[in-house]
Design an enzyme around this catalytic site. Structure first.
Site, PDB file in Angstrom:
ATOM      1  N   ARG A  68       0.853  -1.190   0.000  1.00  0.00           N
ATOM      2  CA  ARG A  68       0.000   0.000   0.000  1.00  0.00           C
ATOM      3  C   ARG A  68       0.887   1.237   0.000  1.00  0.00           C
ATOM      4  NH1 ARG A  68       1.906   1.770   3.814  1.00  0.00           N
ATOM      5  NH2 ARG A  68       0.654   3.630   3.619  1.00  0.00           N
ATOM      6  N   GLY A  69       0.230   2.398  -0.137  1.00  0.00           N
ATOM      7  CA  GLY A  69       0.986   3.633  -0.299  1.00  0.00           C
ATOM      8  C   GLY A  69       1.142   3.876  -1.789  1.00  0.00           C
ATOM      9  N   ALA A  70       0.844   5.116  -2.204  1.00  0.00           N
ATOM     10  CA  ALA A  70       0.741   5.386  -3.645  1.00  0.00           C
ATOM     11  C   ALA A  70       1.981   4.961  -4.456  1.00  0.00           C
ATOM     12  CB  ALA A  70       0.418   6.870  -3.850  1.00  0.00           C
ATOM     13  N   GLN A 218      -2.320   2.685  10.013  1.00  0.00           N
ATOM     14  CA  GLN A 218      -1.014   2.703   9.326  1.00  0.00           C
ATOM     15  C   GLN A 218       0.042   3.474  10.117  1.00  0.00           C
ATOM     16  OE1 GLN A 218      -3.951   3.237   7.875  1.00  0.00           O
ATOM     17  NE2 GLN A 218      -4.006   2.590   5.750  1.00  0.00           N
ATOM     18  N   ASP A 259      -2.065  10.716  -2.297  1.00  0.00           N
ATOM     19  CA  ASP A 259      -2.426   9.708  -3.305  1.00  0.00           C
ATOM     20  C   ASP A 259      -2.718  10.342  -4.654  1.00  0.00           C
ATOM     21  OD1 ASP A 259      -2.955   8.335  -0.631  1.00  0.00           O
ATOM     22  OD2 ASP A 259      -2.982   6.727  -2.113  1.00  0.00           O
ATOM     23  N   ASN A 269      -5.382  12.442   0.470  1.00  0.00           N
ATOM     24  CA  ASN A 269      -4.500  11.577   1.262  1.00  0.00           C
ATOM     25  C   ASN A 269      -5.381  10.832   2.262  1.00  0.00           C
ATOM     26  OD1 ASN A 269      -1.841  10.600   1.956  1.00  0.00           O
ATOM     27  ND2 ASN A 269      -2.007  11.758   3.849  1.00  0.00           N
ATOM     28  N   LYS A 270      -4.752   9.993   3.048  1.00  0.00           N
ATOM     29  CA  LYS A 270      -5.468   9.146   4.007  1.00  0.00           C
ATOM     30  C   LYS A 270      -6.494   9.931   4.814  1.00  0.00           C
ATOM     31  CE  LYS A 270      -5.305   5.690   4.439  1.00  0.00           C
ATOM     32  NZ  LYS A 270      -6.314   4.817   3.779  1.00  0.00           N
TER      33      LYS A 270
HETATM   34  O1  MRU Z   1      -4.741   3.252   2.176  1.00  0.00           O
HETATM   35  P1  MRU Z   1      -3.253   3.448   2.132  1.00  0.00           P
HETATM   36  O2  MRU Z   1      -2.555   2.898   3.322  1.00  0.00           O
HETATM   37  O3  MRU Z   1      -2.673   2.973   0.824  1.00  0.00           O
HETATM   38  O4  MRU Z   1      -3.076   5.022   2.173  1.00  0.00           O
HETATM   39  C1  MRU Z   1      -1.791   5.539   2.024  1.00  0.00           C
HETATM   40  C2  MRU Z   1      -1.712   7.012   2.150  1.00  0.00           C
HETATM   41  O5  MRU Z   1      -2.681   7.705   2.305  1.00  0.00           O
HETATM   42  C3  MRU Z   1      -0.347   7.611   1.983  1.00  0.00           C
HETATM   43  O6  MRU Z   1      -0.203   8.762   2.743  1.00  0.00           O
HETATM   44  C4  MRU Z   1      -0.118   7.952   0.496  1.00  0.00           C
HETATM   45  O7  MRU Z   1      -0.398   6.849  -0.324  1.00  0.00           O
HETATM   46  C5  MRU Z   1       1.245   8.419   0.240  1.00  0.00           C
HETATM   47  S1  MRU Z   1       2.456   7.168   0.400  1.00  0.00           S
HETATM   48  C6  MRU Z   1       3.959   7.854   0.065  1.00  0.00           C
END
Ligand code: MRU
Length: 371
Positions: A68-70, A218, A259, A269-270
């Site tokens: 996970r994470g963009a 997270q 994201d 973002n999250k």
């Molecule tokens: O649902 P997730 O855990 O994939 O969400 C991730 C985030 O919101 C991060 O902050 C974002 O993807 C940036 S990662 C460098």
């Protein structure tokens, strides 16, 4: 799919203990032709390394947030589509391209908000189209090179984000972050955590505060774990505590990941990020979004155009509890992301420098530098 656990993975050559930072978040196993990831749903209690070959398992790994994470999702998609391309049986370009597009659309459907997913798949498709006149084995080899290139690029980009971000802070600062935009969300360094890693290398002694990040935790499970493993001073707080921390003057700057960034600077973002930004504005704390240019989507005009993923109710009601914490039949609101309005953002830290408002203009300059 095969699973290795922390116990049966080779120790470091010098005999010292492995930390989570010694494992690759996302990689390609060249011999087994497999995607290799850390299963992030098991952290921080177990380190399990998954070796995945089927497209269905790759799709699941993204959807279930094992990876996970963009940026990490983008790298996973690049490696995933290369593995899919290897398996395509075709003698001519059109047959190959049709099967490639089908596999690409399938992976792209795993999560909607992080633009890095479609960005990486588009880059891989461009490679296919650029090699139209070549044979299928050459196309597959070009895809192999591009997937590894995207992976390496991610490391370089995050380091540059770290360099620019570090120019905004000073030794001893209190830094708050939300969710995990750390090494576990990229290949190395992370985005929001890159200034922390680089500063730590130089003895900056930051005090890092990690929002727990409901509902999937997270911040608690991943960010605090990886930063502590790197030797940083880390404190976890529940999401509803960050305003009080800011009011007490303990936060000098906030770094978050994203994201998708729209053309006007609105940022997805999250979930919970926008509340942090609102409190930061009230208490005069600079709020920085760290974004590789791959996450800036100029085709999306404003935050209102960003598709926000909705996830299952169980993530809120029961996933982390022995017994459900919400009575049966009660409706649950569970968007995975929110949009932070551009006027709450002090600056957007990219690998090409820091964009300041007005963002449409500063993005033009950033993309000119990139070109
Ligand atoms: O649902 P997730 O855990 O994939 O969400 C991730 C985030 O919101 C991060 O902050 C974002 O993807 C940036 S990662 C460098």
């Amino acid at each position: 799919m095969s699973v290795l656990t922390g116990d049966n993975i080779a120790k470091k050559k010098d005999g010292s203990e492995l930390t989570i930072l010694d494992y690759d978040t996302v990689n390609l196993d060249e011999e087994k032709h497999a995607l290799v990831i850390i299963d992030q749903t098991k952290l921080p209690n177990r380190i399990e390394i998954l070796s995945i070959t089927s497209q269905e398992d790759i799709w699941d790994a993204i959807y279930l947030l094992k990876v996970r994470g963009a940026p990490a999702i983008g790298v996973t998609a690049a490696i995933g589509i290369y593995l899919a391309a290897r398996e395509i049986k075709a003698d001519d370009f059109d047959t190959f391209y049709t099967a490639f597009r089908k596999a690409s659309d399938y992976l792209n459907s795993s999560r909607p908000t992080a633009v890095n997913l479609s960005w990486a798949l588009k880059r891989m498709e461009d490679v296919v189209l650029a090699h139209k006149e070549a044979g299928i084995p050459e196309i597959v080899e070009a895809l192999h090179r591009e997937a590894l290139h995207i992976r390496q690029e991610d490391i370089d980009v995050c380091r540059e984000i770290g360099r620019h971000g570090l120019s905004l802070i000073k030794p001893g600062d209190g830094l708050l972050t939300h969710c995990n935009a750390g090494q576990l969300a990229t290949v190395r360094y992370g985005t929001a955590t890159a200034p922390m890693y680089l500063g730590h290398e130089q003895g900056y002694n930051f005090k890092i505060y990690c929002d727990e990040t409901r509902p999937l935790l997270q911040g608690a499970r991943l960010t605090s774990f990886e930063l502590k493993s790197a030797g940083m001073d880390v404190t976890v707080l529940c999401d509803n505590m960050s305003a009080s921390l800011m009011r007490e003057g303990k936060v000098d700057a906030i770094f978050v990941g994203c994201d998708r960034v729209a053309g006007n600077g609105d940022t997805a973002n999250k979930i919970g990020t926008s509340m942090v930004a609102l409190a930061a504005k009230r208490y005069g704390v600079p709020f920085y979004v760290c974004a590789p240019t791959s996450t800036i989507d100029l085709e999306t005009k404003t935050g209102a155009d960003i598709v926000i993923e909705q996830r299952k109710a169980e993530e809120v009601t029961s996933m982390w509890y022995k017994e459900p914490m919400v009575a049966d039949g009660i409706k649950v609101y569970n968007p995975a992301f929110d949009v932070t309005d551009h006027d709450l953002i002090t600056g957007i830290v990219t690998e090409y420098g820091i964009a300041y408002p007005p963002y449409d203009q500063s993005f033009r300059e950033i993309f000119l530098k990139k070109a």
